[in-house]
Scaffold this motif. Sequence first.
Motif, PDB file in Angstrom:
ATOM      1  N   THR A   1      27.761  -7.088  -1.007  1.00 54.96           N
ATOM      2  CA  THR A   1      26.582  -7.404  -1.824  1.00 54.96           C
ATOM      3  C   THR A   1      25.282  -6.992  -1.135  1.00 54.96           C
ATOM      4  N   GLU A   2      25.347  -6.661   0.163  1.00 58.99           N
ATOM      5  CA  GLU A   2      24.153  -6.270   0.907  1.00 58.99           C
ATOM      6  C   GLU A   2      23.898  -4.766   0.863  1.00 58.99           C
ATOM      7  N   MET A   3      24.837  -3.994   0.334  1.00 62.94           N
ATOM      8  CA  MET A   3      24.702  -2.544   0.326  1.00 62.94           C
ATOM      9  C   MET A   3      23.650  -2.114  -0.715  1.00 62.94           C
ATOM     10  N   PRO A   4      22.591  -1.438  -0.319  1.00 63.39           N
ATOM     11  CA  PRO A   4      21.522  -1.094  -1.268  1.00 63.39           C
ATOM     12  C   PRO A   4      21.969  -0.124  -2.360  1.00 63.39           C
ATOM     13  N   THR A   5      23.045   0.621  -2.134  1.00 63.82           N
ATOM     14  CA  THR A   5      23.514   1.588  -3.130  1.00 63.82           C
ATOM     15  C   THR A   5      24.670   1.047  -3.974  1.00 63.82           C
ATOM     16  N   MET A   6      24.960  -0.239  -3.853  1.00 64.22           N
ATOM     17  CA  MET A   6      26.137  -0.776  -4.539  1.00 64.22           C
ATOM     18  C   MET A   6      26.057  -0.623  -6.057  1.00 64.22           C
ATOM     19  N   GLU A   7      24.910  -0.906  -6.616  1.00 62.97           N
ATOM     20  CA  GLU A   7      24.779  -0.808  -8.076  1.00 62.97           C
ATOM     21  C   GLU A   7      25.049   0.609  -8.562  1.00 62.97           C
ATOM     22  N   SER A   8      24.476   1.600  -7.890  1.00 60.24           N
ATOM     23  CA  SER A   8      24.676   2.982  -8.327  1.00 60.24           C
ATOM     24  C   SER A   8      26.112   3.428  -8.087  1.00 60.24           C
ATOM     25  N   TYR A   9      26.727   2.934  -7.011  1.00 59.23           N
ATOM     26  CA  TYR A   9      28.133   3.267  -6.755  1.00 59.23           C
ATOM     27  C   TYR A   9      29.013   2.765  -7.897  1.00 59.23           C
ATOM     28  N   LEU A  10      28.844   1.505  -8.271  1.00 64.88           N
ATOM     29  CA  LEU A  10      29.653   0.933  -9.348  1.00 64.88           C
ATOM     30  C   LEU A  10      29.416   1.669 -10.662  1.00 64.88           C
ATOM     31  N   GLU A  11      28.162   1.926 -10.973  1.00 68.19           N
ATOM     32  CA  GLU A  11      27.835   2.642 -12.205  1.00 68.19           C
ATOM     33  C   GLU A  11      28.520   4.012 -12.237  1.00 68.19           C
ATOM     34  N   GLY A  12      28.447   4.731 -11.122  1.00 60.44           N
ATOM     35  CA  GLY A  12      29.018   6.066 -11.074  1.00 60.44           C
ATOM     36  C   GLY A  12      30.517   6.070 -11.261  1.00 60.44           C
ATOM     37  N   ARG A  13      31.206   5.152 -10.595  1.00 55.64           N
ATOM     38  CA  ARG A  13      32.666   5.099 -10.719  1.00 55.64           C
ATOM     39  C   ARG A  13      33.088   4.648 -12.119  1.00 55.64           C
ATOM     40  N   LEU A  14      32.347   3.720 -12.697  1.00 56.73           N
ATOM     41  CA  LEU A  14      32.690   3.250 -14.039  1.00 56.73           C
ATOM     42  C   LEU A  14      32.476   4.338 -15.087  1.00 56.73           C
ATOM     43  N   GLU A  15      31.497   5.183 -14.858  1.00 55.07           N
ATOM     44  CA  GLU A  15      31.265   6.293 -15.783  1.00 55.07           C
ATOM     45  C   GLU A  15      32.355   7.350 -15.673  1.00 55.07           C
ATOM     46  N   LYS A  16      32.912   7.493 -14.476  1.00 55.41           N
ATOM     47  CA  LYS A  16      33.859   8.588 -14.221  1.00 55.41           C
ATOM     48  C   LYS A  16      35.294   8.231 -14.578  1.00 55.41           C
TER      49      LYS A  16
END
Length: 300
Positions: free
Chosen positions: A113-128
């Motif tokens: 939960t501390e990773m600043p890129t976590m939101e974009s990582y999740l979004e990217g994988r869910l889109e793919k």
Amino acid sequence: MMRTIRQLFFSFIVVLVGLPVLAREDHDHDDAPIGEAVSELLLFDAHIHYKEPAWGPYPVEKVIRLMDRSGVAMGLVSSTPDEGTIKLWEFAPNRIVPELRPYHGNAGSSNWTEMPTMESYLEGRLEKYPHQGIGEFHIRNRSMWDRALFRRIIDMAKERDLFLHVHSDAKPIRWLYNLDKDVKIIWAHAGLGEDADTVYRVMKRYPNLMADTSLREFAIRGTGDDLDPKWKKIVLEFQDRLMIGSDTWVNAQWDSYDTIMASNRDWLSKLPRPVAEKIAYQNAERVFGRTVSMQLIGKR
């Protein structure tokens, strides 16, 4: 060929569970335990991990053979990293329901939960990829209760009609429902460290809460001829909201996969057939929109 696979599967399970092969008797009452006929049930494993250390000793072909041997027609898979889940799903798309675990790189169970890129990582994988859940993820303490991040994760899940698969005690479950009363949650291990009384209260309070029972097999089974009384109350009252699981979080769990799934059959054997069928695979069919059938065994 399919008949041979079916016969081998039933024989193997009967040996593991220690039940004699008997002709099934018709029961006058639906509440009679399914008993030895539990060996005939297909299973949906709702808690599989295919983590990087397993890729060598347990290539995708071997994982599917293990599932076949234990009568597991389908499974819910999350992995560290997500590439493991995708490997399995690409090899056996009819057998694998993928979900997205946040853990990757330096992001692990205690700091994701501390990773600043976590939101974009999740979004990217869910889109793919066609994940049907986000998790399994841990919420270990209050420092991980990042309200903004979890509101966004809940939004991602609701936009795609996904479950959150949450490993936590009872307090984070209550917190998530306070953030959004309509969030869809699978409570990993039915709370694991929580006692049966607490699990009952939480399941009672949140009527949409699902749970997987991985790592709970022996607590549910108890030590007598019947299930542990408190767990039996949970199982019967919330029979539409429970799913079994193996939790292959380390290779030792893959080494013992046959035994783990046989242990699940053992406690399911104490339940009436309609209840055992729900927990074995029908609840998963309903919530993930899949069809679990014998035709999947031996196929991809």
